[in-house]
Each structure stands twice: as structure tokens, then as C-alpha cells.
Design a protein around this motif. Sequence first.
Motif, PDB file in Angstrom:
ATOM      1  N   GLY A  74      17.914 -18.837  -0.969  1.00  0.00           N
ATOM      2  CA  GLY A  74      18.624 -19.685  -1.373  1.00  0.00           C
ATOM      3  C   GLY A  74      19.513 -20.316  -0.086  1.00  0.00           C
ATOM      4  N   ARG A  75      19.593 -19.430   0.784  1.00  0.00           N
ATOM      5  CA  ARG A  75      20.124 -19.857   2.141  1.00  0.00           C
ATOM      6  C   ARG A  75      19.466 -20.250   3.550  1.00  0.00           C
ATOM      7  NH1 ARG A  75      23.800 -14.926   3.170  1.00  0.00           N
ATOM      8  NH2 ARG A  75      24.446 -16.248   4.915  1.00  0.00           N
ATOM      9  N   HIS A  76      18.589 -19.232   3.694  1.00  0.00           N
ATOM     10  CA  HIS A  76      17.862 -19.180   5.012  1.00  0.00           C
ATOM     11  C   HIS A  76      16.470 -20.071   4.878  1.00  0.00           C
ATOM     12  CE1 HIS A  76      20.839 -16.277   6.211  1.00  0.00           C
ATOM     13  NE2 HIS A  76      20.515 -15.690   4.935  1.00  0.00           N
ATOM     14  N   LEU A  77      16.084 -20.579   6.014  1.00  0.00           N
ATOM     15  CA  LEU A  77      14.728 -21.080   6.304  1.00  0.00           C
ATOM     16  C   LEU A  77      14.006 -20.102   7.070  1.00  0.00           C
ATOM     17  CD1 LEU A  77      13.177 -23.655   5.547  1.00  0.00           C
ATOM     18  CD2 LEU A  77      13.716 -24.717   7.718  1.00  0.00           C
ATOM     19  N   VAL A  78      13.127 -19.332   6.560  1.00  0.00           N
ATOM     20  CA  VAL A  78      12.605 -18.307   7.383  1.00  0.00           C
ATOM     21  C   VAL A  78      11.055 -18.564   7.216  1.00  0.00           C
ATOM     22  CG1 VAL A  78      12.192 -15.944   7.778  1.00  0.00           C
ATOM     23  CG2 VAL A  78      14.282 -16.873   7.107  1.00  0.00           C
TER      24      VAL A  78
ATOM     25  N   LEU B 179      12.683 -28.545   0.633  1.00  0.00           N
ATOM     26  CA  LEU B 179      10.907 -28.627   0.761  1.00  0.00           C
ATOM     27  C   LEU B 179      10.476 -27.257   0.909  1.00  0.00           C
ATOM     28  CD1 LEU B 179      10.500 -31.998   3.132  1.00  0.00           C
ATOM     29  CD2 LEU B 179      10.240 -31.701   0.671  1.00  0.00           C
ATOM     30  N   GLY B 180      11.042 -26.510   1.827  1.00  0.00           N
ATOM     31  CA  GLY B 180      10.561 -25.200   2.118  1.00  0.00           C
ATOM     32  C   GLY B 180      10.626 -24.186   0.647  1.00  0.00           C
ATOM     33  N   GLN B 181      11.476 -24.542  -0.223  1.00  0.00           N
ATOM     34  CA  GLN B 181      11.444 -23.839  -1.263  1.00  0.00           C
ATOM     35  C   GLN B 181      10.591 -24.291  -2.533  1.00  0.00           C
ATOM     36  OE1 GLN B 181      13.167 -20.607  -0.966  1.00  0.00           O
ATOM     37  NE2 GLN B 181      13.067 -21.215   1.087  1.00  0.00           N
TER      38      GLN B 181
ATOM     39  N   VAL C 123      17.218 -37.493   6.663  1.00  0.00           N
ATOM     40  CA  VAL C 123      16.545 -35.975   6.356  1.00  0.00           C
ATOM     41  C   VAL C 123      17.375 -35.117   7.328  1.00  0.00           C
ATOM     42  CG1 VAL C 123      14.687 -34.796   6.760  1.00  0.00           C
ATOM     43  CG2 VAL C 123      14.491 -37.327   5.835  1.00  0.00           C
ATOM     44  N   GLY C 124      18.093 -34.092   6.645  1.00  0.00           N
ATOM     45  CA  GLY C 124      18.860 -33.020   7.535  1.00  0.00           C
ATOM     46  C   GLY C 124      18.194 -31.632   7.177  1.00  0.00           C
ATOM     47  N   TRP C 125      18.789 -30.625   7.739  1.00  0.00           N
ATOM     48  CA  TRP C 125      18.126 -29.166   7.204  1.00  0.00           C
ATOM     49  C   TRP C 125      18.275 -28.721   5.874  1.00  0.00           C
ATOM     50  CZ3 TRP C 125      14.937 -26.352  10.003  1.00  0.00           C
ATOM     51  CH2 TRP C 125      14.834 -26.685  11.324  1.00  0.00           C
ATOM     52  N   ALA C 126      19.235 -29.332   5.092  1.00  0.00           N
ATOM     53  CA  ALA C 126      19.259 -29.228   3.411  1.00  0.00           C
ATOM     54  C   ALA C 126      17.865 -29.851   2.953  1.00  0.00           C
ATOM     55  CB  ALA C 126      20.627 -30.099   3.346  1.00  0.00           C
TER      56      ALA C 126
END
Length: 425
Positions: A239-243, A112-114, A104-107
Motif C-alpha cells: 500500500g506504500r511502496h513501489l518495489v 497501476l503497479g497494484q 501522471v505522478g508516482w501515485a
Amino acid sequence: MSVTPRAGQAPQAPAGLRVRYAGTSHPAAALGRGAAYELFSADPAPGFEPDRRPGARYPWHRYAHASEVAPLRDGGGPVVAARTSTGSTDPTDQPLTAPLNREVGWAEIHRLGQSPASADDPLLTAVRGSATIRRGTHMVKVLSAAQVAGFLRGWLPYGFCHREYDVAHLRTPADLALLRTDADAGRGVPDVGYLLRWRAIDPVDYVLPTGPEHRGLVTMPPQDRAGPPVLGTGFTPSGRHLVPEFVTRDFADLPLPANATLLAHTVDGDEVVLYTYQPEQRGWLRMAGPRWRHLLAALPGVAPDQEYVSTADAVRSTLLVGGYRGGEHEAVADPPGEFRVLAMTRAARYPVETLVRRARYASWRQTRCLVLREESGWLRLRLCRPDPDNVAALGAQCYERGVYEAWAPAVEVVDGGLLDQPYPI
């Protein structure tokens, strides 16, 4: 020691300040109290863009969040500076954290966040819970030019917002566009990005737009919403950031603290302070000089040459009330540690003994609302928990992302009275 550049001039990397980004060392300048960095390069590199500002020492630059870089000294040694573990010099800044492993990485976290279906995933819940707000945390709300004009006329912070620490690397109008909440969000990229920045009076004022209370926003049909959809995961669609994103509790207006600022970001990523809020004078003091007057000219109904914009006559739906020696007084917040009686003279600015945020609530057609103002037997209402059903029943209109308001005949409204949200001091 670094020197803050004047807006419009390329910042110079402090002597010896270098950071490692994507395996390469770059000269850099810290931004947002160390929450982000501007990286410089003598050669083109992925993600770097031409630096067209006067006096640029390097032809290429880009912006990166502090979590993406490792500060280095000349010679490759680690920087020793008065920083928290977040990379920021502000102790209220806390980074997102996650129990990552080989699988499990940031990708995966970003995926999951999207995904609205993953809103209750325990891993995402843990990451979301690490985005904390403390008293004094710097908050921002990305604005359109019309919204800036509204704040100059007396609007207060409300609705969707973000921690500045999470978005400090989003410096250009194109980057900031994904955080806009107005009805024109997504319709092209403006030449300038506007923001309101303030400090949180108390974390009780902010909630994540997740769970049953905000499920109505997730299911809102496209024709009844403004701005990007609400995912219900607690993160902004990107599509790029986890905010991580927040909303003010009940979508209420919040008292505006002392020294809040209205900012502009240029296409080069420079930050320009346009106005700063002076609570005792109930108005905005213009800070932008002649060089940046064109940024003010884009604001509808605002005179670019006006030195001071008064909001004394604005109708406020929220009031900050402090107790002092048994009496109640309008108060001023200067977080994290100063809360005082609102007074023009310094000698009368007594520290308050108690502090509350006071707002008026009501119920209309079985829907809980905030009362914004009253005019000629009609009440202006803002829905606390909008969903497709109550929006249709009340004929409410969406004025920005998540914010639904309607006019109601006062005789049909059940007045809930004034409710106080206490702040511990």
C-alpha cells in the motif's frame, strides 16, 4: 569520511552530511552504498520514530530511499561525491524511471503497479523495464528463521527476490515483512528480519513475474498459495511502496557466488552480518559476535556457537561448470568480473574460459519441471510454470511464494536430461 558503526550502536551522521527530505534538512548517514539514508531529527516529525539505541545523538530517526532525498553539505550546498545518478556508489544500481507529467505522478504509477488489470499498461511496462539487473547487481531475498537454517544446510537462491537497491530503505522487521515469501508471511511481525544477499552472476537468471508464462501464479486460488498474491504487474503488493520483484528463471536454484551473506535486521533498523559464504570451503563462516548470538539462537537446528557451518554434503540441483583447457571443472563466481575453477589452493584457481549453469529438467504429466534430487526410485520435482491445473494434476505443494514441488515415481517421468545455461565471460 564516515565510519561504519558497530551493529547495535546508533550510526553517527558524517561531518557535514545533510539531506533534504520533504522540504526539511536533516543530518543523515548513508546506507546500502548510498541507496538509502538514515535521517536524524532533534524534534518529532511525521514518519520519525524514537531512536532507542545506545549512544544516539538524536532522539528521532527514520529511513528513506535515495530517490526521496537530496544530499546537502553544511550550509545547504549540494554534495559532490563519487556517486552515480542513482545516489548509489555502485554502478550496477539503476533506479526506477517513469515519464511523469502533470497528470501522471508516482501515485498513479503505484496504483497501476497494484492492479493486475493494468499489467500490460504501456506506462507501467516502461517503468517496469527500467528495473534492470546487471552482472554484479546486489540481490536480496527476505527469509524466515527456518529458511535461514535451510540456506545454512545447503539451499541455493531460488524463487522470488529483489534488487537490494530497491529495498535498501526497508530496514526494520515490520518493513521487511511485506517481502517475505514463506508460508507464515503476514502472520504477525517477528522481532528480527533475515535476508540473504548475493550478487547476480548474469541477468539471464532473472525474469519479471509477468506475462503469459506467469499468469498461472496470478490466478492461483488463495488456498493453494503462500505469502502475498502475485499481481502479474512485476511489483510487490504494497500500500506504500513501489518495489519491483523478480523470480529466478524457471524457479531454478542459482549457484551461490562467493561472499554471499546472511543478514539480520533488528527492530531499530541495524544490519548485522551473521554468516558469509566461503565457496572453496563449501560452508558459511560465522561473523556475528557474542552480542548477537541471540539472533542465531532463533534459527532452528543451528548451534549459535558453531564457528563454521559446512554444506559439503548438500545435494545441489544446480552446478556452475567452467571450462579450462578443454576440461570441465566446478567453478566459482565472484561477480562482476571473476570466474574461476573451484580449488582449495590459490595457485589452482585458474580463470575459466567458458561458464554454464547446469540443471536437470524433466516432464511429468505434460508439465515441465526441474529435478531437485532422486531417492529410491522417486524424483523431487519443482514446477517451472505452476498454474492451478498442473498443481492439481501433480498434487504439488506450495512451500513458499510461487514455489511448487512434488514427489514423482521415476518410471512416470520423462527425463529431459542436463541443460546448460551459458554465461558470457
